[in-house]
Structures are given as C-alpha cells and as structure tokens.
Design a protein around this motif. Structure first.
Motif, PDB file in Angstrom:
ATOM      1  N   SER A  99       0.910  -1.364  -0.050  1.00  0.00           N
ATOM      2  CA  SER A  99      -0.124  -0.013   0.051  1.00  0.00           C
ATOM      3  C   SER A  99       0.936   1.118  -0.153  1.00  0.00           C
ATOM      4  CB  SER A  99      -0.934  -0.080   1.113  1.00  0.00           C
ATOM      5  OG  SER A  99      -1.583   1.173   1.476  1.00  0.00           O
ATOM      6  N   PRO A 100       0.311   2.206  -0.783  1.00  0.00           N
ATOM      7  CA  PRO A 100       1.230   3.615  -0.593  1.00  0.00           C
ATOM      8  C   PRO A 100       1.394   4.293   0.776  1.00  0.00           C
ATOM      9  CG  PRO A 100      -0.491   3.765  -2.282  1.00  0.00           C
ATOM     10  CD  PRO A 100      -0.815   2.221  -1.540  1.00  0.00           C
ATOM     11  N   SER A 101       0.683   3.653   1.761  1.00  0.00           N
ATOM     12  CA  SER A 101       0.663   3.897   3.423  1.00  0.00           C
ATOM     13  C   SER A 101       1.835   3.363   4.045  1.00  0.00           C
ATOM     14  CB  SER A 101      -0.720   3.577   4.041  1.00  0.00           C
ATOM     15  OG  SER A 101      -0.929   2.286   3.896  1.00  0.00           O
ATOM     16  N   MET A 102       2.403   2.502   3.396  1.00  0.00           N
ATOM     17  CA  MET A 102       3.766   1.766   3.861  1.00  0.00           C
ATOM     18  C   MET A 102       4.906   2.392   3.419  1.00  0.00           C
ATOM     19  SD  MET A 102       2.694  -2.246   2.881  1.00  0.00           S
ATOM     20  CE  MET A 102       4.131  -2.877   3.465  1.00  0.00           C
ATOM     21  N   SER A 103       5.912   2.177   4.687  1.00  0.00           N
ATOM     22  CA  SER A 103       7.145   2.861   4.390  1.00  0.00           C
ATOM     23  C   SER A 103       7.991   1.961   3.390  1.00  0.00           C
ATOM     24  CB  SER A 103       7.856   3.150   5.615  1.00  0.00           C
ATOM     25  OG  SER A 103       8.170   1.861   6.358  1.00  0.00           O
ATOM     26  N   LEU A 104       9.032   2.616   3.012  1.00  0.00           N
ATOM     27  CA  LEU A 104       9.861   1.549   2.182  1.00  0.00           C
ATOM     28  C   LEU A 104      10.615   0.353   3.035  1.00  0.00           C
ATOM     29  CD1 LEU A 104      12.507   3.268  -0.255  1.00  0.00           C
ATOM     30  CD2 LEU A 104      13.172   1.476   1.292  1.00  0.00           C
ATOM     31  N   GLY A 105      11.063   0.828   4.129  1.00  0.00           N
ATOM     32  CA  GLY A 105      11.484  -0.267   5.177  1.00  0.00           C
ATOM     33  C   GLY A 105      10.431  -1.404   5.380  1.00  0.00           C
ATOM     34  N   GLU A 106       9.169  -1.284   5.648  1.00  0.00           N
ATOM     35  CA  GLU A 106       8.137  -2.052   5.674  1.00  0.00           C
ATOM     36  C   GLU A 106       7.983  -3.055   4.458  1.00  0.00           C
ATOM     37  OE1 GLU A 106       4.893  -0.277   8.630  1.00  0.00           O
ATOM     38  OE2 GLU A 106       4.982   0.857   6.695  1.00  0.00           O
ATOM     39  N   MET A 107       7.992  -2.477   3.180  1.00  0.00           N
ATOM     40  CA  MET A 107       7.964  -3.209   1.970  1.00  0.00           C
ATOM     41  C   MET A 107       9.357  -4.053   2.019  1.00  0.00           C
ATOM     42  SD  MET A 107       6.287  -0.905  -0.581  1.00  0.00           S
ATOM     43  CE  MET A 107       6.395   0.743  -0.087  1.00  0.00           C
ATOM     44  N   VAL A 108      10.280  -3.533   2.228  1.00  0.00           N
ATOM     45  CA  VAL A 108      11.739  -4.293   2.146  1.00  0.00           C
ATOM     46  C   VAL A 108      11.711  -5.576   3.012  1.00  0.00           C
ATOM     47  CG1 VAL A 108      14.050  -4.362   2.587  1.00  0.00           C
ATOM     48  CG2 VAL A 108      12.970  -2.440   1.132  1.00  0.00           C
ATOM     49  N   GLU A 109      11.240  -5.255   4.381  1.00  0.00           N
ATOM     50  CA  GLU A 109      11.028  -6.379   5.371  1.00  0.00           C
ATOM     51  C   GLU A 109      10.266  -7.523   4.801  1.00  0.00           C
ATOM     52  OE1 GLU A 109      10.253  -6.792  10.128  1.00  0.00           O
ATOM     53  OE2 GLU A 109       9.943  -4.974   9.140  1.00  0.00           O
ATOM     54  N   LYS A 110       8.922  -7.114   4.370  1.00  0.00           N
ATOM     55  CA  LYS A 110       8.096  -8.187   3.889  1.00  0.00           C
ATOM     56  C   LYS A 110       8.742  -9.164   2.833  1.00  0.00           C
ATOM     57  CE  LYS A 110       3.238  -6.839   4.469  1.00  0.00           C
ATOM     58  NZ  LYS A 110       2.730  -8.002   4.562  1.00  0.00           N
ATOM     59  N   MET A 111       9.544  -8.384   1.921  1.00  0.00           N
ATOM     60  CA  MET A 111      10.076  -9.335   0.890  1.00  0.00           C
ATOM     61  C   MET A 111      11.260 -10.060   1.265  1.00  0.00           C
ATOM     62  SD  MET A 111       9.837  -6.693  -2.618  1.00  0.00           S
ATOM     63  CE  MET A 111      10.389  -5.172  -1.732  1.00  0.00           C
ATOM     64  N   GLU A 112      11.789  -9.530   2.168  1.00  0.00           N
ATOM     65  CA  GLU A 112      13.027  -9.986   2.892  1.00  0.00           C
ATOM     66  C   GLU A 112      12.537 -11.664   3.524  1.00  0.00           C
ATOM     67  OE1 GLU A 112      17.155  -9.354   5.146  1.00  0.00           O
ATOM     68  OE2 GLU A 112      15.527  -8.009   5.677  1.00  0.00           O
ATOM     69  N   LYS A 113      11.405 -11.356   4.329  1.00  0.00           N
ATOM     70  CA  LYS A 113      10.972 -12.335   4.960  1.00  0.00           C
ATOM     71  C   LYS A 113      10.110 -13.512   4.044  1.00  0.00           C
ATOM     72  CE  LYS A 113      10.789 -10.064   9.555  1.00  0.00           C
ATOM     73  NZ  LYS A 113      10.084  -9.539  10.677  1.00  0.00           N
ATOM     74  N   GLY A 114       9.769 -12.854   3.075  1.00  0.00           N
ATOM     75  CA  GLY A 114       8.881 -13.740   1.918  1.00  0.00           C
ATOM     76  C   GLY A 114       7.397 -13.665   2.652  1.00  0.00           C
ATOM     77  N   GLU A 115       7.035 -12.705   3.117  1.00  0.00           N
ATOM     78  CA  GLU A 115       5.452 -12.551   3.666  1.00  0.00           C
ATOM     79  C   GLU A 115       4.749 -12.214   2.345  1.00  0.00           C
ATOM     80  OE1 GLU A 115       5.494  -9.646   6.737  1.00  0.00           O
ATOM     81  OE2 GLU A 115       6.733 -10.961   8.087  1.00  0.00           O
ATOM     82  N   VAL A 116       4.263 -13.399   1.564  1.00  0.00           N
ATOM     83  CA  VAL A 116       3.567 -13.239   0.316  1.00  0.00           C
ATOM     84  C   VAL A 116       2.049 -13.396   0.813  1.00  0.00           C
ATOM     85  CG1 VAL A 116       5.529 -14.099  -0.996  1.00  0.00           C
ATOM     86  CG2 VAL A 116       3.664 -15.725  -0.137  1.00  0.00           C
ATOM     87  N   SER A 117       1.247 -12.445  -0.083  1.00  0.00           N
ATOM     88  CA  SER A 117      -0.147 -12.658   0.058  1.00  0.00           C
ATOM     89  C   SER A 117      -0.828 -13.684  -0.859  1.00  0.00           C
ATOM     90  CB  SER A 117      -0.613 -11.210  -0.419  1.00  0.00           C
ATOM     91  OG  SER A 117      -0.336 -11.020  -1.945  1.00  0.00           O
ATOM     92  N   LYS A 118      -0.031 -14.388  -1.745  1.00  0.00           N
ATOM     93  CA  LYS A 118      -0.766 -15.383  -2.784  1.00  0.00           C
ATOM     94  C   LYS A 118       0.445 -16.525  -3.152  1.00  0.00           C
ATOM     95  CE  LYS A 118      -3.180 -15.520  -6.944  1.00  0.00           C
ATOM     96  NZ  LYS A 118      -3.746 -15.006  -8.281  1.00  0.00           N
ATOM     97  N   GLN A 119       0.083 -17.658  -2.987  1.00  0.00           N
ATOM     98  CA  GLN A 119       0.755 -18.713  -3.480  1.00  0.00           C
ATOM     99  C   GLN A 119       0.692 -18.817  -5.232  1.00  0.00           C
ATOM    100  OE1 GLN A 119       3.387 -20.192  -1.836  1.00  0.00           O
ATOM    101  NE2 GLN A 119       2.693 -19.157   0.011  1.00  0.00           N
ATOM    102  N   PRO A 120       1.925 -19.217  -6.243  1.00  0.00           N
ATOM    103  CA  PRO A 120       1.724 -19.363  -7.483  1.00  0.00           C
ATOM    104  C   PRO A 120       0.629 -20.372  -7.717  1.00  0.00           C
ATOM    105  CG  PRO A 120       3.717 -19.999  -6.656  1.00  0.00           C
ATOM    106  CD  PRO A 120       3.270 -19.473  -5.428  1.00  0.00           C
ATOM    107  N   ASP A 121      -0.096 -20.097  -8.800  1.00  0.00           N
ATOM    108  CA  ASP A 121      -0.820 -21.276  -9.334  1.00  0.00           C
ATOM    109  C   ASP A 121      -0.111 -22.140  -9.848  1.00  0.00           C
ATOM    110  OD1 ASP A 121      -3.490 -20.298  -8.577  1.00  0.00           O
ATOM    111  OD2 ASP A 121      -2.964 -18.408  -9.913  1.00  0.00           O
ATOM    112  N   ILE A 122       1.019 -21.700 -10.734  1.00  0.00           N
ATOM    113  CA  ILE A 122       1.930 -22.590 -11.517  1.00  0.00           C
ATOM    114  C   ILE A 122       3.232 -22.435 -11.094  1.00  0.00           C
ATOM    115  CG2 ILE A 122       2.847 -23.154 -13.874  1.00  0.00           C
ATOM    116  CD1 ILE A 122      -0.020 -22.532 -14.963  1.00  0.00           C
TER     117      ILE A 122
END
Length: 367
Positions: free
Chosen positions: A100-123
């Motif tokens: 979300s645009p309300s998230m800081s850059l650091g928050e987004m980086v932390e999510k991607m580093e930890k792998g906190e995905v919102s959806k698993q791949p279909d394929i």
C-alpha cells in the motif's frame, strides 16, 4: 623613497568566512539527510489502496525498485536501491506481495526479505541448469495444461521466434535461424524457477518470460560481450558446452580455457555432449562408433563451435565463457568419481585416461 607597508590579514573576516562555510555545509548535509529521509517515508500515509506486486525469481534490486515506483508505492527507485545496500538486506523472496502507498519503504523491504507473500503461485516451473529444449518442454508439460508436443511446436514456430526477435533484438538474432540449427531457441530459456499467478496463463507468456529472463541476465554483461566481440548466440553456445561438461567439483573457468585454447590452435573441440546432442538421445558413455555421426553439431568431425547452444546454461558457465582461466591446457578428463583432470599434451591425457578409465574398466572385467 618611502617604505612599503604590508598589512596583516584581517583575522575577523577570515573567521567570518570559515563560520559561514561551516553553516552552509551543515545546511547542505542536513538538507541531504532530510531529503533522503523523505524518500523513505510512505507515498501517502492515509491511503487505503492495496496493490498486488509480483516479484519474479531472481529479480534484481533495480528491477524491483522500478516496479514499486511504477506502481506509485515508493517515491524513488534510487532511494530504494541505496536503502537495500546500506541496510545489507540479504535478498528478496519471489512471490506476490500486498503493498500500500501508506507503507514505508522499510516495511516493504522487510516483507520481501521475510517472504510474507499474499498469494501462492498457481503454477511453478523449475528449469534446472544444463537441460535441453526437449527436456524443458517435458518439465513445462508436467506443470501446466500444455503437452510436450505443443511446447516444442511453439518453440520451433517461426512466427513465435520472430516475435522473440522483435521483443529481444539484442538477444534473439538471425543467428538462431541458420539452416544447421536444430531448434532456434535452444539455450535461450534461462534455467531458474518461474512462478505464475494465473492458472490460465498462455504458453506464449510462459516461454516469453523464460526468454526474457535470459535477456535480462545477458544484459548485465553487454559491455563485456562487446569488448570480446561476442554475440549473445556465441556466448550461449560456448557456455552451454561448459555447462554440459562441468560437474559440481570442476573449475568451469579451466574447462573454458581448454575450449578457447583448442579454438586458437584450430583443433576440434571434441566434446562428447555435442555428439549426444547430434544423436538426439542420452547415453551413459560415448563410444567410437558414436563419434562418426554426421552432424554439424559433432565437434569431433567439425572444427569450431557448433551452430548453436546444446542446452540452457546457468550463470556460472556464462561467467566462465566470458572469463576463462589463463592456462596451457588442451585436454581434460572426467573420472568416474567426478574429478576433472587437466593436461597439456595428448600423451599426458592418454596416461590419465589409462589410469582412471581404461585401467579400471580392465580391472572390473577381470573381476
């Protein structure tokens, strides 16, 4: 004649200049600091907007920053890149993330580093290094709704190849359409894991993504390729030979040096994987009768590089093709244990072969 008088420097004025300079420097440093801080803050703290962002496997920090800025989730892709570098982030995990645009850059980086995905791949399709196109087609077929024949038909389709040429002109050139080429896009599907978040993804999209990945990888070495006068086709061809000859225990740069040394001396490369590729079948061993196969890919009979790649090579082999070791070796021999022995003369090579291959075969026969 009057005596000339030299006035002492105006100390108070000097102090004033130094003081003003310090103030200006502090303002500049402070301004730069606050500007940098502002680049890290949310684009819009009050935004309720949610955006799904897919990060493909192997994405670079620069490409991720570009995507986030394009989606208006961060203020600056440059600030993103420097933040990742300064905070020593170890790496990002592929997947689809809810930002979300309300998230800081650091928050987004932390999510991607930890792998906190919102959806698993279909394929998910994983292409190992060193696989030939027919093997890759089989892997795609096992993980999608498409058959192996459909995949191969698409890969060899002139219209699809031309589409790739138009989209990736620096990668896919007229070289792939030479008359002796077995499959135009052999070696052009990069070996890595691909995630797709739409179960109805088209075959064109799947293959496009794999070719595009190769384009991105080789794009990082365009300067080195230009310096060595390497086309993408030549680099992929050489790296595929290295990939097919390499084992986990071998120095790929030394294998590359053998190939380059033989080319320089106008010697045939004599690499068994090209014979197997010409035969179109897998064999545990190559015998003398196999070396007689009539094919432009048979490097025992034809000097120089084969017409094109014989498999998809990974980054280590690509780097080795660009930066071979500096050796005098002209031969190498893989032992049954996986060790690779390098030699300078045919006499040395035959001695090692008798010691590690022929001699052991004789012992096994006598037993």
């Amino acid at each position: 004649m009057s005596q000339q008088t030299f006035l002492p420097p105006n100390r108070s004025r000097k102090k004033r200049v130094i003081f003003i300079t310090i103030i200006v420097l502090l303002l500049l440093v402070g301004g730069a600091f606050f500007y940098a801080q502002s680049r890290l803050t949310p684009v819009d703290r009050n935004s309720n907007k949610k955006v799904n962002v897919t990060i493909p496997q192997g994405s670079s920090v620069q490409s991720i920053g570009t995507v986030l800025q394009k989606e208006d989730l961060i203020k600056s892709k440059s600030a993103f890149r420097y933040y990742v570098k300064l905070t020593h982030v170890s790496g990002f995990q592929a997947g689809t993330y809810l930002f979300s645009p309300s998230m800081s850059l650091g928050e987004m980086v932390e999510k991607m580093e930890k792998g906190e995905v919102s959806k698993q791949p279909d394929i998910r399709v994983t292409i190992p290094e060193g696989r030939q196109l027919v093997e890759i087609a089989d892997i795609i077929a096992k993980n999608t709704k498409f058959t192996k024949d459909e995949v191969m038909k698409k890969l060899d389709d002139k219209a699809f190849v031309n589409k790739m040429k138009e989209k990736y002109p620096d990668l896919v050139t007229d070289e792939v359409m030479q008359k002796d080429i077995k499959h135009p896009l052999e070696g052009y599907l990069y070996p890595v894991t691909y995630d797709f978040y739409d179960k109805n993804v088209s075959l064109d999209e799947i293959l496009d993504k794999m070719v595009g990945k190769t384009n991105n990888v080789l794009g990082q070495y365009s300067g080195q390729m230009e310096k060595k006068k390497f086309s993408a086709h030549k680099l992929l061809t050489m790296s595929s030979l290295i990939e097919e000859e390499a084992t986990a225990k071998v120095d790929r740069e030394k294998i590359a040096s053998v190939f380059y040394n033989r080319l320089e001396k106008n010697m045939p490369l004599q690499t068994d994987p090209t014979v197997l590729y010409a035969l179109g079948e897998h064999k545990d061993r190559v015998f003398y009768k196999h070396l007689e196969v009539d094919s432009p890919y048979n490097t025992y009979k034809v000097k120089g590089l084969p017409p094109g790649p014989i498999a998809s090579s990974g980054l280590m082999s690509i780097k080795a093709a660009l930066h071979p070791a500096n050796t005098d070796y002209l031969y190498f021999l893989a032992t049954p244990e996986g060790k690779v022995i390098f030699t300078k003369t045919l006499e040395e090579h035959n001695k090692e072969k008798a010691k590690h291959i022929t001699g052991k075969e004789k012992q096994n026969t006598e037993k």
